[in-house]
Design a protein around this motif. Sequence first.
Motif, mmCIF file in Angstrom:
data_model
loop_
_atom_site.group_PDB
_atom_site.id
_atom_site.type_symbol
_atom_site.label_atom_id
_atom_site.label_comp_id
_atom_site.label_asym_id
_atom_site.label_seq_id
_atom_site.Cartn_x
_atom_site.Cartn_y
_atom_site.Cartn_z
ATOM 1 N N GLU A 257 0.868 -1.172 0.000
ATOM 2 C CA GLU A 257 0.000 0.000 0.000
ATOM 3 C C GLU A 257 0.911 1.230 0.000
ATOM 4 O O GLU A 257 2.103 1.116 0.286
ATOM 5 C CB GLU A 257 -0.891 0.007 1.245
ATOM 6 N N PRO A 258 0.341 2.380 -0.275
ATOM 7 C CA PRO A 258 1.177 3.579 -0.227
ATOM 8 C C PRO A 258 1.710 3.784 1.191
ATOM 9 O O PRO A 258 0.980 3.605 2.160
ATOM 10 C CB PRO A 258 0.201 4.695 -0.598
ATOM 11 N N ILE A 259 2.986 4.102 1.307
ATOM 12 C CA ILE A 259 3.532 4.395 2.628
ATOM 13 C C ILE A 259 3.491 5.916 2.817
ATOM 14 O O ILE A 259 4.032 6.664 2.004
ATOM 15 C CB ILE A 259 4.946 3.784 2.833
ATOM 16 N N VAL B 143 13.425 0.521 0.084
ATOM 17 C CA VAL B 143 12.879 0.187 -1.227
ATOM 18 C C VAL B 143 11.357 0.093 -1.096
ATOM 19 O O VAL B 143 10.828 -0.821 -0.492
ATOM 20 C CB VAL B 143 13.496 -1.087 -1.857
ATOM 21 N N ASP B 144 10.686 1.116 -1.614
ATOM 22 C CA ASP B 144 9.214 1.149 -1.609
ATOM 23 C C ASP B 144 8.794 0.484 -2.916
ATOM 24 O O ASP B 144 8.909 1.072 -3.991
ATOM 25 C CB ASP B 144 8.749 2.603 -1.527
ATOM 26 N N THR B 145 8.342 -0.762 -2.815
ATOM 27 C CA THR B 145 8.121 -1.579 -4.009
ATOM 28 C C THR B 145 6.649 -1.618 -4.375
ATOM 29 O O THR B 145 5.828 -2.102 -3.615
ATOM 30 C CB THR B 145 8.603 -3.022 -3.754
ATOM 31 N N TRP B 146 6.333 -1.119 -5.564
ATOM 32 C CA TRP B 146 4.943 -1.190 -6.029
ATOM 33 C C TRP B 146 4.778 -2.372 -6.969
ATOM 34 O O TRP B 146 5.548 -2.540 -7.924
ATOM 35 C CB TRP B 146 4.513 0.091 -6.758
ATOM 36 N N TRP B 147 3.771 -3.169 -6.705
ATOM 37 C CA TRP B 147 3.404 -4.276 -7.601
ATOM 38 C C TRP B 147 2.082 -4.856 -7.157
ATOM 39 O O TRP B 147 1.428 -4.304 -6.270
ATOM 40 C CB TRP B 147 4.516 -5.322 -7.684
ATOM 41 N N GLN B 148 1.665 -5.972 -7.759
ATOM 42 C CA GLN B 148 0.340 -6.542 -7.511
ATOM 43 C C GLN B 148 0.372 -8.061 -7.654
ATOM 44 O O GLN B 148 1.282 -8.598 -8.293
ATOM 45 C CB GLN B 148 -0.652 -6.033 -8.574
ATOM 46 N N THR B 149 -0.675 -8.700 -7.154
ATOM 47 C CA THR B 149 -0.830 -10.149 -7.351
ATOM 48 C C THR B 149 -0.701 -10.456 -8.848
ATOM 49 O O THR B 149 -0.055 -11.424 -9.247
ATOM 50 C CB THR B 149 -2.227 -10.598 -6.857
ATOM 51 N N GLU B 150 -1.305 -9.615 -9.651
ATOM 52 C CA GLU B 150 -1.343 -9.843 -11.096
ATOM 53 C C GLU B 150 0.021 -9.645 -11.755
ATOM 54 O O GLU B 150 0.278 -10.222 -12.812
ATOM 55 C CB GLU B 150 -2.331 -8.873 -11.759
ATOM 56 N N GLY C 95 -5.471 -0.469 -12.191
ATOM 57 C CA GLY C 95 -6.477 -0.084 -11.192
ATOM 58 C C GLY C 95 -5.963 0.967 -10.221
ATOM 59 O O GLY C 95 -6.700 1.415 -9.345
ATOM 60 N N ASP C 96 -4.693 1.369 -10.376
ATOM 61 C CA ASP C 96 -4.116 2.380 -9.483
ATOM 62 C C ASP C 96 -3.998 3.731 -10.169
ATOM 63 O O ASP C 96 -3.759 3.805 -11.375
ATOM 64 C CB ASP C 96 -2.712 1.952 -9.031
ATOM 65 N N GLY C 97 -4.124 4.771 -9.348
ATOM 66 C CA GLY C 97 -3.821 6.112 -9.810
ATOM 67 C C GLY C 97 -2.359 6.406 -9.497
ATOM 68 O O GLY C 97 -1.794 5.849 -8.551
ATOM 69 N N GLY D 245 -2.956 5.226 -4.984
ATOM 70 C CA GLY D 245 -4.003 4.331 -4.459
ATOM 71 C C GLY D 245 -4.983 3.945 -5.554
ATOM 72 O O GLY D 245 -4.882 4.398 -6.690
ATOM 73 N N ARG D 246 -5.944 3.109 -5.189
ATOM 74 C CA ARG D 246 -6.858 2.538 -6.174
ATOM 75 C C ARG D 246 -7.819 3.586 -6.723
ATOM 76 O O ARG D 246 -8.284 4.463 -5.996
ATOM 77 C CB ARG D 246 -7.679 1.415 -5.527
ATOM 78 N N VAL D 247 -8.124 3.447 -8.000
ATOM 79 C CA VAL D 247 -9.130 4.324 -8.593
ATOM 80 C C VAL D 247 -10.432 3.556 -8.821
ATOM 81 O O VAL D 247 -11.396 4.093 -9.321
ATOM 82 C CB VAL D 247 -8.649 4.952 -9.924
ATOM 83 N N HIS E 276 -4.203 -5.495 2.553
ATOM 84 C CA HIS E 276 -5.016 -6.560 1.961
ATOM 85 C C HIS E 276 -6.087 -5.960 1.081
ATOM 86 O O HIS E 276 -6.786 -5.049 1.470
ATOM 87 C CB HIS E 276 -5.698 -7.407 3.051
ATOM 88 N N ARG E 277 -6.211 -6.525 -0.086
ATOM 89 C CA ARG E 277 -7.181 -6.001 -1.035
ATOM 90 C C ARG E 277 -8.568 -6.536 -0.764
ATOM 91 O O ARG E 277 -8.757 -7.732 -0.668
ATOM 92 C CB ARG E 277 -6.763 -6.475 -2.409
ATOM 93 N N MET E 278 -9.536 -5.627 -0.680
ATOM 94 C CA MET E 278 -10.920 -6.042 -0.482
ATOM 95 C C MET E 278 -11.784 -5.328 -1.505
ATOM 96 O O MET E 278 -11.707 -4.111 -1.622
ATOM 97 C CB MET E 278 -11.416 -5.597 0.893
#
Length: 631
Positions: free
Chosen positions: A372-374, A394-401, A484-486, A499-501, A510-512
């Motif tokens: 998530e965004p820190i 290291v602020d790592t952005w990624w996704q399950t996908e 799905g992120d801005g 964060g999510r758009v 955790h994604r909900m």
Amino acid sequence: MSNKIQTLGGYIHEYSKSIQNPEEFWSRVADSFHWHQRWDNVVEWDFVGPDVKWFTNSKLNITENLLERHLFVLGNKPAIIWEPNDPEEAVRTITYRQLYEMVCQFANTMKAQGIQKGDRVIIYMPMVPEAAVAMLACARIGAVHSVVFAGFSATSLADRINDCEAKMVLTSDGNFRGNKKIPVKAVVDEALENTNTIEKVIVLHRTGDEVTMKEGRDVWWHEAIEGVSAVNEAEVMDSEDMLFILYTSGSTGKPKGVVHTCGGYMVYTYYTFQYVFQYSPVDVYWCTADVGWITGHSYIVYGPLLAGATTIMFEGVPTFPEAGRFWAICEKHKVNQFYTAPTAIRALQAYGTEPIQPHDLSSLKVIGSVGEPINEEAWHWYHDHVGKGRCPIVDTWWQTETGGIMVSPIAGVTPTKPSYATLPLPGIQLAILDNDGNELKGNSVEGNLCVKFPWPSMLRTTYGDHERCRQTYFSSFKGYYFTGDGVKRDEDGYYRILGRVDDVINVSGHRMGTAEVENAINEHPKVVESAVVGYPHDIKGQGIYAYVICDMEGRSEENLIQEIRETVNKIIGPIAKPDKVQIVPGLPKTRSGKIMRRILRKIASADTGNMGDTSTLLNPEVVDQIMEGAR
Ligand code: PRX
């Protein structure tokens, strides 16, 4: 192959090479591995279908590349160091040779219990080395694992089993989690009442609590492996054969099974692990995630083991037996790279720096953040008090996908900026699009984060429903993968994830899906309609706020709210329990009947100064009533 980069210029050079000639770039990385047969083409793709293939027609087994490939040199090196929930219990250290034997033996065990290549196996286990062994044993024989986080409810577990028609469940009698014991076998039993594909359940002895064993279906792990050979020839897999399915929430309906395949996932997780963390062969690396999430798959198990690293697996929670546990573990195992989530950082920040002080954290070289965004405050606290101002974050952005890290600083190389994931990794071609689908070029722009060229570990499909994959990720912007992120790209070309758009909430990393929580709430017999939104939460990042229309007859509001929260707990699991439930007389709707979530989000965030134009609503009076109720 070494991924050591010394300077930002080195990164820029590597990045340009990867863009100018992706085929050559990725085949160079892939050459580090053992393939039974080399590929015809490095990549074949279209983002319309979508249809993406990496290392076409090549043959491999990922476990040979993380076990056999290391045995000669690293056989006696610790592969996994296991830290139990209770610090008084003994640590387990498993060398590469031991891991090899455990995986081969369990692979043979699963075969003996009827599992074949292509079968789906559910792993619903605590954070113990056997969970990793289970994943690798599946990969060894070509079975497809689907790890389900052991905090999910029986209903969620049953849904996943049914969706992928799994044949086997691997579980334990119970799980230790802080001062709690979780009766996971009982949850499995309950789930299996609503499934009909499971033939065998293998149960690891962990808490020693009494469980019911169903004859003919349930077997104890220790009994199943008894006398089974530790010699196993790995199944030869096609690069595009399925490696695993991992369920994740989206903005609509039920969680979907994200599918990852063998070759590309192997190449990318290995590369990014070494590159981002700048791992050296003597280092001890620790990622605090659970194997039930993608971070646990890619950066506790596959990435580190492919790189021959020593990876720590921690069974417990950050605050047990006290708030200094993380730092005690870092000191005890002389951890060099530490990778955790902003929610954990914020939770520990609330205890102040006192729990850190007694611990020697001088072994730390790199500290990481994911999920998530820190926020800047947490970033500085982490940087100053954990990293002592000398460890790069290291602020790592990624996704399950995405399967692996997409945007991140390279430790010690990329100058960091608080709250910025900074720059894309080599091979990653990002695009920022406005809502009309125009690519925003240049710096100082903000929009929807997309990717325009494939990378090896991207999802291939959503299990059993390719159309859903196309719809979700490839239809919003033609020719692009939409995250799905801005995102914002600042004046220096640095990326900051906003964060999510879409209608997805990120609760403690955790994604909900809001729809998923609403569906669970609506199961309560007194609920007429509900709307769920996220709101800023000090520790969790986002909290879950539920507006619910109820038939109140004969019920007190307090009891009803309690029951609604319990319903969600039962249907999804504790992570989805709404933080706030407000009983409302109605929901603000447009004339076409669409719920105006923008208004609900504003009320939930106590940001009611400017509600915008509400006169076009079907029921404008309800806005004041909800605001009144929220007060
Ligand atoms: O919104 C982004 C956020 O988490 C989402 C992906 O969630 P999941 O698939 O569960 O994977 C989490 C672990 C990789 C993203 O769409 N996210 C993840 N990492 C970051 C982030 N947001 C901001 N900064 C990050 N570093």
